[in-house]
Motif scaffolding. Structure first.
Motif, PDB file in Angstrom:
ATOM      1  N   THR A   1       0.642  -0.988   0.140  1.00  0.00           N
ATOM      2  CA  THR A   1      -0.087  -0.013   0.083  1.00  0.00           C
ATOM      3  C   THR A   1       0.564   1.440   0.263  1.00  0.00           C
ATOM      4  OG1 THR A   1      -1.134  -1.113   0.846  1.00  0.00           O
ATOM      5  CG2 THR A   1      -1.505   1.211   0.727  1.00  0.00           C
ATOM      6  N   VAL A   2       1.804   1.157   0.639  1.00  0.00           N
ATOM      7  CA  VAL A   2       2.827   2.784   1.203  1.00  0.00           C
ATOM      8  C   VAL A   2       3.161   2.313  -0.327  1.00  0.00           C
ATOM      9  CG1 VAL A   2       5.023   3.606   1.234  1.00  0.00           C
ATOM     10  CG2 VAL A   2       3.345   2.219   3.024  1.00  0.00           C
ATOM     11  N   TYR A   3       3.765   1.733  -1.722  1.00  0.00           N
ATOM     12  CA  TYR A   3       3.929   1.396  -2.403  1.00  0.00           C
ATOM     13  C   TYR A   3       3.184   1.866  -3.486  1.00  0.00           C
ATOM     14  CZ  TYR A   3       6.435   0.647  -6.908  1.00  0.00           C
ATOM     15  OH  TYR A   3       6.986   1.166  -8.198  1.00  0.00           O
ATOM     16  N   ALA A   4       1.944   1.654  -3.583  1.00  0.00           N
ATOM     17  CA  ALA A   4       1.060   2.239  -4.128  1.00  0.00           C
ATOM     18  C   ALA A   4       0.587   3.734  -3.551  1.00  0.00           C
ATOM     19  CB  ALA A   4      -0.074   1.506  -4.358  1.00  0.00           C
TER      20      ALA A   4
ATOM     21  N   LEU B   1      14.079   9.395   0.549  1.00  0.00           N
ATOM     22  CA  LEU B   1      14.415   8.324   1.000  1.00  0.00           C
ATOM     23  C   LEU B   1      13.450   6.955  -0.081  1.00  0.00           C
ATOM     24  CD1 LEU B   1      13.963   9.075   4.812  1.00  0.00           C
ATOM     25  CD2 LEU B   1      15.688   8.631   3.911  1.00  0.00           C
ATOM     26  N   LEU B   2      13.012   7.029  -0.492  1.00  0.00           N
ATOM     27  CA  LEU B   2      12.260   6.083  -1.693  1.00  0.00           C
ATOM     28  C   LEU B   2      12.833   6.665  -3.347  1.00  0.00           C
ATOM     29  CD1 LEU B   2       8.956   5.807  -0.214  1.00  0.00           C
ATOM     30  CD2 LEU B   2      11.155   5.194   0.424  1.00  0.00           C
ATOM     31  N   LYS B   3      13.787   8.030  -3.390  1.00  0.00           N
ATOM     32  CA  LYS B   3      14.592   7.903  -4.594  1.00  0.00           C
ATOM     33  C   LYS B   3      15.471   7.055  -4.687  1.00  0.00           C
ATOM     34  CE  LYS B   3      12.224  10.978  -6.642  1.00  0.00           C
ATOM     35  NZ  LYS B   3      11.277  10.351  -8.246  1.00  0.00           N
ATOM     36  N   VAL B   4      15.017   6.005  -5.219  1.00  0.00           N
ATOM     37  CA  VAL B   4      15.961   4.597  -5.176  1.00  0.00           C
ATOM     38  C   VAL B   4      15.847   3.720  -6.767  1.00  0.00           C
ATOM     39  CG1 VAL B   4      17.211   4.771  -2.674  1.00  0.00           C
ATOM     40  CG2 VAL B   4      15.067   3.180  -3.387  1.00  0.00           C
ATOM     41  N   ASP B   5      16.247   2.752  -7.157  1.00  0.00           N
ATOM     42  CA  ASP B   5      16.104   1.947  -8.067  1.00  0.00           C
ATOM     43  C   ASP B   5      15.311   1.038  -8.216  1.00  0.00           C
ATOM     44  OD1 ASP B   5      17.700   2.994  -9.281  1.00  0.00           O
ATOM     45  OD2 ASP B   5      19.798   1.084  -9.147  1.00  0.00           O
ATOM     46  N   ASP B   6      14.959   0.849  -6.150  1.00  0.00           N
ATOM     47  CA  ASP B   6      14.066   0.007  -5.921  1.00  0.00           C
ATOM     48  C   ASP B   6      13.907   0.063  -4.626  1.00  0.00           C
ATOM     49  OD1 ASP B   6      12.669  -2.454  -5.437  1.00  0.00           O
ATOM     50  OD2 ASP B   6      14.530  -4.161  -4.735  1.00  0.00           O
TER      51      ASP B   6
END
Ligand code: S3P
Length: 169
Positions: A106-109, A119-124
């Motif tokens: 849910t967080v990802y969506a 903090l979520l600006k990464v490849d994975d």
């Protein structure tokens, strides 16, 4: 207990639940990240890029200490606010703390379109979300009353929080 404090991971719904709660209870909503951006005249992502996470945490602590002195407001905190016990101690002095919980999926969506979550600006990002969620879970559990947000609308979550808040005041 005069303030309502919303904590929880990025994308757990703090902002949308905060808006609903504000409508429901007629209390002003203050978003700590927006206050930080205003005070620094810079986006959160710029603060991270120019000064690093540690400096951001210091600015965040200063801001939360200031906001904790407010009365009868809803304070929506950034997802990492729980990491410093001094932040939570200050907020708890005049507030009831709730922690919104959502799954990694849910967080990802909810965050994948966002440009302002350094903090979520990464490849994975999915692996990063899982890592951060599990490392932070003990802090979230300690922060306050856990509120599950899965399969619920912001309005339903706000109603649940309002019920608990009214009981305690
Ligand atoms: C962070 C969450 C963000 C923001 C910053 C750091 C975190 O707030 O404070 O990017 O460490 O989890 P949101 O939870 O509102 O996205």
């Amino acid at each position: 207990m005069a303030n309502i404090v919303l904590t929880g991971f990025m994308g757990a719904g703090k902002s949308s639940v905060g808006r609903e709660l504000s409508r429901l209870l007629g209390m002003k909503l203050i978003d700590a990240d927006e206050e930080i951006e205003r005070s620094q005249n810079m986006a959160i992502s710029e603060i991270f890029r120019l000064f690093g996470e540690e400096r951001f945490r210091e600015i965040e602590t200063e801001m939360l200490r200031k906001l904790a002195k407010e009365d009868r407001v809803i304070i929506s905190t950034g997802g990492g606010a729980v990491l410093r016990e001094e932040n939570m101690e200050a907020l708890r002095k005049n507030g009831t703390v709730f922690c919104l919980v959502a799954s990694a999926e849910t967080v990802y969506a909810r965050t994948k379109q966002s440009d302002n979550r350094p903090l979520l600006k990464v490849d994975d990002p999915m692996s990063r979300i899982r890592e951060l969620l599990s490392a932070r879970m003990p802090f979230y559990e300690k922060a306050g009353t856990m509120i599950d947000t899965e399969q619920k609308t912001p309005q339903q979550v706000a109603e649940e929080i309002a019920r608990v808040f009214r009981c305690g005041t």
